[in-house]
Design a protein around this motif. Structure first.
Motif, mmCIF file in Angstrom:
data_model
loop_
_atom_site.group_PDB
_atom_site.id
_atom_site.type_symbol
_atom_site.label_atom_id
_atom_site.label_comp_id
_atom_site.label_asym_id
_atom_site.label_seq_id
_atom_site.Cartn_x
_atom_site.Cartn_y
_atom_site.Cartn_z
ATOM 1 N N LEU A 16 -14.511 1.507 -26.474
ATOM 2 C CA LEU A 16 -15.555 2.052 -27.352
ATOM 3 C C LEU A 16 -15.445 3.570 -27.483
ATOM 4 O O LEU A 16 -15.399 4.274 -26.469
ATOM 5 C CB LEU A 16 -16.941 1.715 -26.774
ATOM 6 N N GLY A 17 -15.391 4.056 -28.706
ATOM 7 C CA GLY A 17 -15.405 5.495 -28.956
ATOM 8 C C GLY A 17 -14.101 6.211 -28.644
ATOM 9 O O GLY A 17 -14.072 7.441 -28.570
ATOM 10 N N SER A 18 -12.996 5.470 -28.496
ATOM 11 C CA SER A 18 -11.752 6.113 -28.059
ATOM 12 C C SER A 18 -10.975 6.781 -29.202
ATOM 13 O O SER A 18 -10.028 7.520 -28.945
ATOM 14 C CB SER A 18 -10.854 5.090 -27.355
ATOM 15 N N GLY A 19 -11.350 6.528 -30.458
ATOM 16 C CA GLY A 19 -10.684 7.237 -31.562
ATOM 17 C C GLY A 19 -9.945 6.359 -32.552
ATOM 18 O O GLY A 19 -9.138 6.859 -33.341
ATOM 19 N N LYS A 20 -10.212 5.062 -32.563
ATOM 20 C CA LYS A 20 -9.502 4.140 -33.471
ATOM 21 C C LYS A 20 -9.820 4.430 -34.943
ATOM 22 O O LYS A 20 -8.922 4.551 -35.770
ATOM 23 C CB LYS A 20 -9.888 2.678 -33.147
ATOM 24 N N THR A 21 -11.117 4.553 -35.253
ATOM 25 C CA THR A 21 -11.502 4.781 -36.656
ATOM 26 C C THR A 21 -11.014 6.149 -37.126
ATOM 27 O O THR A 21 -10.575 6.300 -38.269
ATOM 28 C CB THR A 21 -13.036 4.677 -36.809
ATOM 29 N N THR A 22 -11.066 7.128 -36.238
ATOM 30 C CA THR A 22 -10.586 8.472 -36.584
ATOM 31 C C THR A 22 -9.112 8.408 -36.976
ATOM 32 O O THR A 22 -8.696 8.975 -37.986
ATOM 33 C CB THR A 22 -10.773 9.420 -35.370
ATOM 34 N N TYR A 23 -8.320 7.667 -36.197
ATOM 35 C CA TYR A 23 -6.891 7.528 -36.496
ATOM 36 C C TYR A 23 -6.686 6.780 -37.817
ATOM 37 O O TYR A 23 -5.871 7.180 -38.654
ATOM 38 C CB TYR A 23 -6.198 6.788 -35.347
ATOM 39 N N ILE A 48 -20.340 -1.109 -38.903
ATOM 40 C CA ILE A 48 -20.434 0.322 -39.197
ATOM 41 C C ILE A 48 -19.052 0.925 -39.413
ATOM 42 O O ILE A 48 -18.853 1.765 -40.275
ATOM 43 C CB ILE A 48 -21.164 1.065 -38.042
ATOM 44 N N ASP A 49 -18.081 0.475 -38.624
ATOM 45 C CA ASP A 49 -16.742 1.045 -38.760
ATOM 46 C C ASP A 49 -16.246 0.928 -40.189
ATOM 47 O O ASP A 49 -15.598 1.838 -40.712
ATOM 48 C CB ASP A 49 -15.755 0.348 -37.819
ATOM 49 N N ALA A 50 -16.549 -0.203 -40.831
ATOM 50 C CA ALA A 50 -16.078 -0.400 -42.207
ATOM 51 C C ALA A 50 -16.654 0.685 -43.116
ATOM 52 O O ALA A 50 -15.970 1.174 -44.009
ATOM 53 C CB ALA A 50 -16.478 -1.784 -42.698
ATOM 54 N N ASN A 156 -5.998 10.921 -25.651
ATOM 55 C CA ASN A 156 -6.680 12.047 -26.276
ATOM 56 C C ASN A 156 -7.756 12.600 -25.352
ATOM 57 O O ASN A 156 -7.976 12.093 -24.263
ATOM 58 C CB ASN A 156 -7.216 11.682 -27.670
ATOM 59 N N ARG A 157 -8.385 13.680 -25.822
ATOM 60 C CA ARG A 157 -9.384 14.415 -25.043
ATOM 61 C C ARG A 157 -8.810 14.897 -23.703
ATOM 62 O O ARG A 157 -9.380 14.696 -22.650
ATOM 63 C CB ARG A 157 -10.638 13.587 -24.821
ATOM 64 N N LEU A 158 -7.612 15.499 -23.829
ATOM 65 C CA LEU A 158 -7.019 16.169 -22.664
ATOM 66 C C LEU A 158 -6.327 17.435 -23.150
ATOM 67 O O LEU A 158 -6.095 17.583 -24.352
ATOM 68 C CB LEU A 158 -6.043 15.258 -21.920
ATOM 69 N N ALA A 184 -3.700 17.889 -29.967
ATOM 70 C CA ALA A 184 -4.292 18.458 -31.183
ATOM 71 C C ALA A 184 -5.637 17.814 -31.467
ATOM 72 O O ALA A 184 -6.575 18.476 -31.904
ATOM 73 C CB ALA A 184 -3.358 18.255 -32.364
ATOM 74 N N ALA A 185 -5.718 16.521 -31.170
ATOM 75 C CA ALA A 185 -6.941 15.800 -31.490
ATOM 76 C C ALA A 185 -8.075 16.118 -30.517
ATOM 77 O O ALA A 185 -9.168 15.612 -30.669
ATOM 78 C CB ALA A 185 -6.667 14.300 -31.479
ATOM 79 N N THR A 186 -7.782 16.945 -29.520
ATOM 80 C CA THR A 186 -8.853 17.241 -28.573
ATOM 81 C C THR A 186 -9.835 18.255 -29.142
ATOM 82 O O THR A 186 -10.855 18.531 -28.559
ATOM 83 C CB THR A 186 -8.317 17.772 -27.226
ATOM 84 N N TYR A 235 -24.280 3.033 -24.514
ATOM 85 C CA TYR A 235 -22.875 3.287 -24.208
ATOM 86 C C TYR A 235 -22.171 3.849 -25.441
ATOM 87 O O TYR A 235 -21.237 4.622 -25.353
ATOM 88 C CB TYR A 235 -22.174 1.998 -23.756
ATOM 89 N N ARG A 236 -22.664 3.431 -26.588
ATOM 90 C CA ARG A 236 -22.072 3.876 -27.855
ATOM 91 C C ARG A 236 -23.118 3.686 -28.938
ATOM 92 O O ARG A 236 -23.851 2.678 -28.928
ATOM 93 C CB ARG A 236 -20.843 3.016 -28.166
ATOM 94 N N ALA A 237 -23.203 4.644 -29.860
ATOM 95 C CA ALA A 237 -24.046 4.474 -31.047
ATOM 96 C C ALA A 237 -23.299 5.091 -32.208
ATOM 97 O O ALA A 237 -22.581 6.082 -32.048
ATOM 98 C CB ALA A 237 -25.392 5.167 -30.863
ATOM 99 N N LYS A 238 -23.440 4.497 -33.372
ATOM 100 C CA LYS A 238 -22.768 5.047 -34.544
ATOM 101 C C LYS A 238 -23.456 4.533 -35.783
ATOM 102 O O LYS A 238 -24.137 3.498 -35.750
ATOM 103 C CB LYS A 238 -21.281 4.659 -34.538
ATOM 104 N N GLY A 239 -23.265 5.239 -36.859
ATOM 105 C CA GLY A 239 -23.843 4.764 -38.102
ATOM 106 C C GLY A 239 -24.193 5.872 -39.048
ATOM 107 O O GLY A 239 -23.729 7.016 -38.917
#
Ligand SMILES: Nc1nc2c(ncn2[C@@H]2O[C@H](COP(=O)(O)OP(=O)(O)OP(=O)(O)O)[C@@H](O)[C@H]2O)c(=O)[nH]1
Length: 298
Positions: A16-23, A48-50, A156-158, A184-186, A235-239
């Motif tokens: 959850l929230g690891s960056g799939k939609t961003t990619y 929501i991802d859609a 990511n996030r390092l 770069a994505a950090t 744990y995760r919220a989005k929308g």
């Protein structure tokens, strides 16, 4: 009869929230082959991802689906069969799995499906949360399994100075995946409304997803304050957030921060999805949002 080229399939996985939609959004804006299919599976009733995906190209065919971890089986097989029957056939299939999906099972399903060829299982790993995910007994199995089933791992996030925590290094040593360190994505997106980074807390019960939908106007700060009050259960919220006329906001709440940015597209309705392990707590959160509406109407 001429042989038909199999549909090259890429699975995007990661917790959850690891960056799939961003990619996926980056891919859609740069080099996705024409007539590709994008299949997005989210966790919960609203996908929501859609709606967070910035489709730019009319040649991209969108398909939404429910949560893979719940619906894997008949509905996934049907969806694949539907894609396999398309005439002309799509060039490629990109499938974003939900953050708690069993990626190995989906990969196996693609491997045995006629007309498909599994090209890549790309797993995103939020290094900043690796120690938490590795030690939380409710999370670590699915998290590790996602990493071990990958053909490509993206960390990511390092920062370049940082090495992987031992718990992650141990998994990587068992993996044959190609590794990519996404320094770069950090750099996070510039938030318009953001909370200060908060210490990470661990949820206590089983996985649940609840949603909140409303046509009424809400204030960004009020919504943020409610989410912050429920840090323990979320744990995760989005929308999407519908505020004053014509203004829409994208809400991205992960275990470490709440970021709310203006939406590139108009938003006519608030749609939020909350994922956590304490269903009663999540329902209380939704009730709190409903009472915000009542307060703003009064
Ligand atoms: N700092 C940092 N933030 C990122 C990175 N990738 C994504 N984010 C942010 O993390 C949040 C979640 O990103 P998403 O791409 O929606 O994550 P996801 O894996 O699709 O999330 P789920 O589908 O809910 O599992 C968003 O606020 C992103 O802007 C990254 O590489 N570095």
């Amino acid at each position: 009869m001429p042989s038909i080229k199999p549909i090259a399939t890429t699975l995007l996985t990661g917790f959850l929230g690891s960056g799939k939609t961003t990619y996926l959004n980056q891919l859609l804006q740069t080099d996705i082959p024409a007539r590709s299919i994008v299949l997005v599976n989210d966790f919960g009733r609203i996908n929501i991802d859609a709606s967070l995906i910035a489709y730019q190209d009319d040649d991209v065919i969108r398909l939404n689906n429910g949560c893979v971890c719940c619906t894997l089986g008949a509905s996934m097989a049907e969806k694949l069969a539907e894609i396999g029957r398309m005439d002309p056939p799509p060039t490629a299939l990109f499938m974003e799995l939900s953050g708690v999906a069993n990626a190995a099972r989906v990969a196996d399903m693609i491997r045995v499906a006629q007309r498909f060829e599994l090209n890549e299982v790309r797993c995103f790993v939020d290094v900043s949360l690796a120690a938490l995910h590795a030690t939380d007994p409710r999370v670590n199995t699915v998290w590790a399994q996602q990493i071990l089933s990958a053909t490509h791992l993206v960390f990511n996030r390092l920062t370049p100075e940082q090495s992987l925590p031992t718990c992650l290094e141990q998994l990587v040593n068992q993996s044959v995946a190609q590794l990519r360190y996404d320094y770069a994505a950090t750099v996070p997106p510039a938030p318009v409304v953001a909370s200060p980074p908060r210490p990470v807390t661990t949820p206590t019960k089983g996985w649940h997803s609840v949603s909140f939908e409303s046509n009424q106007v809400l204030a960004v700060e009020d919504v943020r304050a409610v989410l912050e009050a429920f840090t323990e259960v979320l744990y995760r919220a989005k929308g999407m957030l519908h505020t004053e006329a014509g203004r829409g906001w994208v809400v991205q709440w992960t275990k470490t921060q709440c970021v709310i940015t203006p939406s590139a597209r108009p938003v006519s309705q608030t749609q939020l999805v909350f994922i956590g392990m304490d269903e009663a707590g999540l329902e209380q959160l939704v009730q709190r949002l409903h009472s915000l509406q009542t307060e703003s109407v009064a």
